[in-house]
Scaffold this active site. Sequence first.
Site: not given
Lengths: 327, 327, 327, 327
Positions: D130-131
């Site tokens: 994920g970011c």
Amino acid sequence: MRLAARHPNIKITALIAKGHAGQMLAQVFPHLSSLDVPSLVTSDEVDWDEVDVAFCGLPHGTAHAEIAKLPSRVKVIDMSADFRLRDLGTYAEWYGGDHGAPELLEGAVYGLTELYRDQIASARLVACPGCYPTAVLLALLPLVKDELILPEDIIIDAKSGVSGAGRSLKQNILFSEAGEGLSPYGIGSHRHVPEIEQELGEAAGQPVIVNFTPHLVPMTRGELCTSYVRLTGKTTVADLRAALTSGYADSPFVRVVEEGVIPATQHVRGSNYCHIGVFADRIPGRGIVVSAIDNLVKGSAGQALQNFNLMHGLDETTALEQLPLFP
Amino acid sequence: MRLAARHPNIKITALIAKGHAGQMLAQVFPHLSSLDVPSLVTSDEVDWDEVDVAFCGLPHGTAHAEIAKLPSRVKVIDMSADFRLRDLGTYAEWYGGDHGAPELLEGAVYGLTELYRDQIASARLVACPGCYPTAVLLALLPLVKDELILPEDIIIDAKSGVSGAGRSLKQNILFSEAGEGLSPYGIGSHRHVPEIEQELGEAAGQPVIVNFTPHLVPMTRGELCTSYVRLTGKTTVADLRAALTSGYADSPFVRVVEEGVIPATQHVRGSNYCHIGVFADRIPGRGIVVSAIDNLVKGSAGQALQNFNLMHGLDETTALEQLPLFP
Amino acid sequence: MRLAARHPNIKITALIAKGHAGQMLAQVFPHLSSLDVPSLVTSDEVDWDEVDVAFCGLPHGTAHAEIAKLPSRVKVIDMSADFRLRDLGTYAEWYGGDHGAPELLEGAVYGLTELYRDQIASARLVACPGCYPTAVLLALLPLVKDELILPEDIIIDAKSGVSGAGRSLKQNILFSEAGEGLSPYGIGSHRHVPEIEQELGEAAGQPVIVNFTPHLVPMTRGELCTSYVRLTGKTTVADLRAALTSGYADSPFVRVVEEGVIPATQHVRGSNYCHIGVFADRIPGRGIVVSAIDNLVKGSAGQALQNFNLMHGLDETTALEQLPLFP
Amino acid sequence: MRLAARHPNIKITALIAKGHAGQMLAQVFPHLSSLDVPSLVTSDEVDWDEVDVAFCGLPHGTAHAEIAKLPSRVKVIDMSADFRLRDLGTYAEWYGGDHGAPELLEGAVYGLTELYRDQIASARLVACPGCYPTAVLLALLPLVKDELILPEDIIIDAKSGVSGAGRSLKQNILFSEAGEGLSPYGIGSHRHVPEIEQELGEAAGQPVIVNFTPHLVPMTRGELCTSYVRLTGKTTVADLRAALTSGYADSPFVRVVEEGVIPATQHVRGSNYCHIGVFADRIPGRGIVVSAIDNLVKGSAGQALQNFNLMHGLDETTALEQLPLFP
């Protein structure tokens, strides 16, 4: 000006400016062109007999000299940092020079309205808190006072809109520099730190060192502080919430939001409100307190006006009834 | 709600919602959580005996049916488009269906306050203009009436903040789509065109076709119309300015800005003001009229409240005294 | 720098700065800290034997003197306005002083790539157009040349992001001033006017006066020009579209968008593309041409690099292949 | 698409979409209208013999089913969360359902490029982080591994631009809701928490619970994590900086910024860079680590492409050389 011009008990008798003296207010602030007010003058040109109260918005380090010159019958509501720090050494350390009016400092009251109402009501000189300290102290001061959180383990991640930097010409607040970007600044060295530590320290009865890390956010108005705290003994997050809720029961502008609601700067924009939320941390024994204000209202001019009301026996909310501007 | 809740002559007795019926207002609009108002209900649940005036903010095409159901003693201030167009065919053409309450349309008054004060004061049903028509007509209607500009050569380049699109979920108004970008939309087909042409046509005494090209601007509030006009006969740009200045001399919210000053949406933000500026064109015989409003205030709710004041013999500015919020 | 540093045929041998001489590039532009380039120097410190081409981004009115000093074997790609206007009187009138290098002006080529490819390819000194003229002329020049629109009735409503004003410190481009606001500026007096009129006039074979009204939009990058034109004789809007489409068939960066599609600055952001759309006006006999560019790429540095490619027999797209950055 | 279309080793043979199947890419993303690529199809229409690698950007919880259907010779680079969590129970708890392809999970590699290069190079299925985990783990994982910070006292105050929420229609990411505002969200419950804890826990050799508090910032791109950490034993802030600097010496996209420089999202915008800064805390024994990425590049598609490069023996930077877009 936006708020004061609509105050039923305020008559604007003089507007002081330096570089802009000689101009009409509308030339400097076209959004106020509908107001019928005196043109801008230097402080020398003011007939102080006409003045009962002076609102001062001078740069830090220059306010004390100007305020020292005022007739003692003129009440002063200062929005600079010059009379916030009670320790002259701390002032010199953080603001780069000796204080020019230590004799006035003694009588000055720290103008965090909700927590120092009595002192403010009878003060001649009120030093309105910085925008960050307002948001931080409204959230944390009652918790430290009640010994619900440990004063030595407070981490404050603060975020502010760009108007916090004022109207001065600096590259980092140009639209194209600040827009669509985010970064911390002044890590460990922001001038609002000593103010926060002074007040928390007094509440704790011991010197307090906090982590305070401000961030510049691409919006004009608004300030949000996310404070990470460690609970004392058997304290729970519900205790924090209860303490804040009851503590501010009679404070019309501080609202502890309902459980599950998250404070947001857009929900206080343009208003004098401070919204506070309390949340559990995943890490056991810790909590999160989130406080949001409009830095230019509760964080500055609004609180100044609120203090004016207190100092004159008026309803605290006079001229501050405006609801937040959303969207 | 933001403005009405502070109006000294308004008591909010019912708040109607569809999808949100059953909720508290604060759940839908957290920035209004300080208000003590009734919770949201469906229209069926309202005791209409308690209601003297209904402010309607329903979607176009649905308002007429709801308004038709109201007791005739209830005054109506409608912010939809349903009662703005006097020609049923034009309505059907632009809003995609027959009008459901043609009998009400006849008595409806077009609520452009400054230009139809008398009719509004005695109306039961006021159809508040669209945001764009408000900005356009305040700037141009007096000029067409006075035959200072040619009605057949009017080019209106309009720009609006994103809130003009409402709160509905559309991809093009997502932050990441609209932010940091600019584009025209609805070229030649925006629904505000017939409204503008109706009013200008009536003033001109002949059918009028205008160019109206709206643009979506990455800001929330604000609307600015740059109108490019051709002067009649020996008319000068100074004549335009003079006509507007004298025409609005008694209108507290419309300000023709001084020569050299350029209207900007940020200078009317959050307020009911309309700023108008007049400028020479490099092309001889032409002029430029720039008008700026806050689309959600003068362009919608503020004008609605202004009309409410007129309809009840109150000072036009009641509850609308707020100065623009800048920065 | 962003684009040039990735150009396979460019080696950066010197970086000239005034105030920043002595610093590393990364200190001035931290986003370029990964580049291994020489530190900033004054022009006196440069070994010009190492330089084949100079890209000049000096302020208007100062570039001509610096360029005059360069060895004649150094090709120059100038992004200032100093060599754009062929008439010395016009230059003096708009840029406030005599031109310091009229002898160079004669050989200078106006660097609107798509329309002057041959001249650019063989030029020593290319004067890259201003950002607005780029967007305007790409849209209108072919139409005037082909006598499809009337040169005496052109109204250009232009909108630009704030980066068009550069990095200099001016109050109106501070985040809190420009953000959430919109206004025209330089009405009738913007310095890009003479450039536009020079090129359109040459195409028309007669002096041309245009309306050009720029607006400041709260976004960093992007420029959109909405041009309102009157069609000649039996010309239709379809003719305009056809002329542009065929005219740019071999131009990789100019795209006439499909019917029904509306150009938007966010769709060219960060790229060298220019999108052009053609639309019917409600007023018979008129048309609307919309053109969008990134003012810092096609409107400045990108076009400069495109011209560099032409001048060196390289594929026009070299180092400009980056697709737009959306969202 | 923006990056892959310019990759010298990638040929786009199929573009899969659900709702948009049948359309041209340019209809969905007009900024990509210059690309000559196949039109959008459903997964059933794809000739998988033509496909060597599949980039998957499906919603969490739906990717596993689609990926399970792919021929095993097709390498998969997944940007959903479906193959990031190694524990099926944790997956079910946080993503609300059983995992549909546990057999694939076993061979999946967590695609944090800089820290798992070898595993990624030989993987068939890479689960890109994920970011937020990307920004957090690049900053903290080496410090936990080296036992320089205490894993039980990590507070991560994270801030993200609005594009992190994708293109789905939600009220809180409308321009007028998110613009000019700031608030935390998902306090204590953001789905990126288990990912962060999984990786930190593995590095620490014990279960780790972190505070992770994300905030929504009014900008489109960019993510910044301010991590507040407690140093172990005699560790100093200089030790943190040294460990990160040497650890990333051979990682072209991770840059530990110089002392005194503060990471900012605008300095990595549009690029695959991660900037990391290390700072002393005023509270003794504590440190602050700040990491900034573009959430859509290093936080998603850029890292995916970087992994593609690794998996195919290409230079890690291929097609990712673009410098940050500033301003």
